[in-house]
Design a protein around this motif. Structure first.
Motif, PDB file in Angstrom:
ATOM      1  N   UNK A  47       0.910  -1.557   0.231  1.00 60.71           N
ATOM      2  CA  UNK A  47       0.075   0.451  -0.214  1.00 60.71           C
ATOM      3  C   UNK A  47       0.737   1.101  -0.177  1.00 60.71           C
ATOM      4  N   UNK A  48       1.825   1.232   0.780  1.00 57.15           N
ATOM      5  CA  UNK A  48       2.939   2.486   1.146  1.00 57.15           C
ATOM      6  C   UNK A  48       3.311   2.502  -0.498  1.00 57.15           C
ATOM      7  N   UNK A  49       4.611   1.098  -0.842  1.00 62.23           N
ATOM      8  CA  UNK A  49       5.318   1.925  -2.393  1.00 62.23           C
ATOM      9  C   UNK A  49       3.624   1.829  -3.263  1.00 62.23           C
ATOM     10  N   UNK A  50       3.000   1.691  -3.164  1.00 61.39           N
ATOM     11  CA  UNK A  50       1.790   2.278  -4.179  1.00 61.39           C
ATOM     12  C   UNK A  50       1.443   3.452  -3.951  1.00 61.39           C
ATOM     13  N   UNK A  51       1.093   3.622  -3.190  1.00 57.46           N
ATOM     14  CA  UNK A  51       1.192   5.155  -3.135  1.00 57.46           C
ATOM     15  C   UNK A  51       1.764   6.309  -2.811  1.00 57.46           C
ATOM     16  N   UNK A  52       3.604   5.665  -2.930  1.00 60.24           N
ATOM     17  CA  UNK A  52       4.665   6.024  -2.726  1.00 60.24           C
ATOM     18  C   UNK A  52       4.988   6.589  -4.277  1.00 60.24           C
ATOM     19  N   UNK A  53       4.655   6.130  -5.381  1.00 61.42           N
ATOM     20  CA  UNK A  53       4.842   6.247  -6.818  1.00 61.42           C
ATOM     21  C   UNK A  53       3.660   7.280  -7.512  1.00 61.42           C
ATOM     22  N   UNK A  54       2.375   7.329  -6.385  1.00 64.34           N
ATOM     23  CA  UNK A  54       1.448   7.926  -7.454  1.00 64.34           C
ATOM     24  C   UNK A  54       1.526   9.734  -6.198  1.00 64.34           C
ATOM     25  N   UNK A  55       2.071   9.829  -4.880  1.00 65.76           N
ATOM     26  CA  UNK A  55       2.404  10.951  -4.765  1.00 65.76           C
ATOM     27  C   UNK A  55       3.940  11.251  -5.356  1.00 65.76           C
ATOM     28  N   UNK A  56       4.940  10.291  -5.826  1.00 70.55           N
ATOM     29  CA  UNK A  56       5.554  10.795  -7.193  1.00 70.55           C
ATOM     30  C   UNK A  56       5.386  11.768  -8.622  1.00 70.55           C
ATOM     31  N   UNK A  57       4.683  11.072  -8.548  1.00 70.25           N
ATOM     32  CA  UNK A  57       4.063  11.716  -9.667  1.00 70.25           C
ATOM     33  C   UNK A  57       3.773  12.927  -9.976  1.00 70.25           C
ATOM     34  N   UNK A  58       2.652  12.930  -9.006  1.00 68.50           N
ATOM     35  CA  UNK A  58       1.889  13.842  -8.417  1.00 68.50           C
ATOM     36  C   UNK A  58       2.999  15.545  -8.084  1.00 68.50           C
ATOM     37  N   UNK A  59       4.214  15.127  -6.795  1.00 68.83           N
ATOM     38  CA  UNK A  59       5.287  15.743  -6.597  1.00 68.83           C
ATOM     39  C   UNK A  59       5.772  16.318  -8.405  1.00 68.83           C
ATOM     40  N   UNK A  60       6.124  15.553  -9.120  1.00 69.33           N
ATOM     41  CA  UNK A  60       7.185  16.380  -9.988  1.00 69.33           C
ATOM     42  C   UNK A  60       5.461  16.629 -11.333  1.00 69.33           C
ATOM     43  N   UNK A  61       4.547  16.517 -11.050  1.00 69.53           N
ATOM     44  CA  UNK A  61       3.662  17.628 -11.823  1.00 69.53           C
ATOM     45  C   UNK A  61       3.911  18.676 -11.310  1.00 69.53           C
ATOM     46  N   UNK A  62       3.604  18.691  -9.670  1.00 73.70           N
ATOM     47  CA  UNK A  62       3.600  19.990  -8.792  1.00 73.70           C
ATOM     48  C   UNK A  62       4.369  21.753  -9.454  1.00 73.70           C
ATOM     49  N   UNK A  63       5.522  20.566  -8.856  1.00 73.76           N
ATOM     50  CA  UNK A  63       6.929  21.208  -8.764  1.00 73.76           C
ATOM     51  C   UNK A  63       8.156  20.783  -9.519  1.00 73.76           C
ATOM     52  N   UNK A  64       8.272  19.707 -10.300  1.00 74.77           N
ATOM     53  CA  UNK A  64       9.761  19.397 -10.908  1.00 74.77           C
ATOM     54  C   UNK A  64      10.124  18.696  -9.977  1.00 74.77           C
ATOM     55  N   UNK A  65       9.954  18.779  -8.759  1.00 69.40           N
ATOM     56  CA  UNK A  65      10.580  17.996  -8.101  1.00 69.40           C
ATOM     57  C   UNK A  65      11.222  16.304  -8.590  1.00 69.40           C
ATOM     58  N   UNK A  66      11.765  15.854  -8.125  1.00 72.12           N
ATOM     59  CA  UNK A  66      11.879  14.667  -8.451  1.00 72.12           C
ATOM     60  C   UNK A  66      12.469  14.062  -7.554  1.00 72.12           C
ATOM     61  N   UNK A  67      11.519  12.871  -6.961  1.00 74.25           N
ATOM     62  CA  UNK A  67      11.760  12.333  -5.031  1.00 74.25           C
ATOM     63  C   UNK A  67      12.883  11.448  -5.556  1.00 74.25           C
ATOM     64  N   UNK A  68      12.672  10.482  -7.155  1.00 75.12           N
ATOM     65  CA  UNK A  68      14.177   8.987  -6.346  1.00 75.12           C
ATOM     66  C   UNK A  68      15.072  10.313  -5.900  1.00 75.12           C
ATOM     67  N   UNK A  69      15.538  11.385  -6.664  1.00 78.47           N
ATOM     68  CA  UNK A  69      16.866  12.468  -6.869  1.00 78.47           C
ATOM     69  C   UNK A  69      17.197  12.603  -5.012  1.00 78.47           C
ATOM     70  N   UNK A  70      15.899  12.737  -4.672  1.00 76.63           N
ATOM     71  CA  UNK A  70      15.935  13.471  -3.459  1.00 76.63           C
ATOM     72  C   UNK A  70      16.519  12.587  -2.275  1.00 76.63           C
ATOM     73  N   UNK A  71      16.447  10.854  -2.852  1.00 79.08           N
ATOM     74  CA  UNK A  71      16.062  10.076  -1.641  1.00 79.08           C
ATOM     75  C   UNK A  71      17.925  10.889  -1.771  1.00 79.08           C
ATOM     76  N   UNK A  72      18.403  10.786  -2.788  1.00 75.86           N
ATOM     77  CA  UNK A  72      20.234  10.724  -2.110  1.00 75.86           C
ATOM     78  C   UNK A  72      20.611  11.939  -1.350  1.00 75.86           C
ATOM     79  N   UNK A  73      20.076  13.000  -1.327  1.00 72.64           N
ATOM     80  CA  UNK A  73      20.084  14.241  -0.921  1.00 72.64           C
ATOM     81  C   UNK A  73      20.525  15.104   0.781  1.00 72.64           C
TER      82      UNK A  73
END
Length: 162
Positions: free
Chosen positions: A136-162
Motif C-alpha cells: 500500500x505504501x509503495x503504491x501510494x509513494x509512486x502516486x505521490x512521486x508523479x503528483x509532486x513531479x507534476x506540481x513543481x518538477x521535484x524528483x523524489x527519487x533524486x531527493x532520496x540521495x540528497x
C-alpha cells in the motif's frame, strides 16, 4: 526481534521514507492542489496512508471492528490548513504501527471486519498485514512521486540521495 520481523519493518520503513520524501518542503496550498486529471492530491494521499496505518494497527491489536473511518469515502480528500499537523499525524500513526508489530507474533491470525468488498473475510496473519502495508505504501509513494513531479518538477527519487 526476529530477522524476518526486522527485515519486514526495514522494508516498510524504507517505503514510508520514500513516500515522506515526496512531502518535503510542501505548503498546505501545494498539498491540496490537483496536478493531474485524478482527484488525488499529496495531502489526500498522506491522509489516506495515515488512515491505513491507524486502521491496520487497530486491526492487528484486535480492537473492536471495524476501525474508525474504515468505510469513509473521503479518505483521499484533505482540505486542511495545517500540513505540519497532518505530517505529524502520519508519523504518530507509523510509530504506533511499528510498536504493535514489534510486540506481536508474525504468525498470529487476527479477525478482519466485514466490508462491502468482502462480507466474510478470513483472518489475516500479522505478517500479511505488514506485507499489505508495504504494498500500500509503495503504491501510494509512486502516486505521490508523479503528483509532486507534476506540481513543481521535484524528483523524489533524486531527493532520496540528497
Amino acid at each position: 526481534m526476529t530477522m524476518e520481523l526486522n527485515d519486514l519493518l526495514h522494508e516498510l520503513n524504507d517505503q514510508r521514507r520514500t513516500f515522506r520524501v515526496t512531502m518535503r518542503g510542501l505548503t498546505a496550498a501545494e498539498a491540496v492542489k490537483r496536478t493531474t486529471v485524478s482527484e488525488l492530491t499529496l495531502g489526500g494521499l498522506l491522509k489516506h496512508l495515515t488512515w491505513c496505518e491507524r486502521g491496520w494497527t487497530h486491526i492487528l491489536t484486535e480492537q473492536p471492528l471495524p476501525p474508525p473511518g474504515m468505510l469513509d469515502f473521503d479518505q483521499y480528500t484533505w482540505t486542511g490548513n495545517d500540513f505540519g499537523e497532518l505530517l505529524a499525524s502520519y508519523d504518530e500513526a507509523v510509530r504506533a504501527t511499528d510498536e504493535a508489530v514489534r510486540t506481536a507474533s508474525l504468525d498470529k491470525l487476527v479477525p478482519l471486519p466485514s466490508a462491502p468488498w468482502d462480507q466474510d473475510p478470513q483472518p489475516m496473519s500479522i505478517r500479511r498485514i505488514v506485507l499489505h502495508l508495504i504494498r500500500e505504501t509503495a503504491q501510494h509513494a509512486g502516486h505521490a512521486d508523479i503528483l509532486r513531479e507534476t506540481l513543481d518538477g521535484q524528483s523524489t527519487t533524486a531527493s532520496l540521495y540528497e
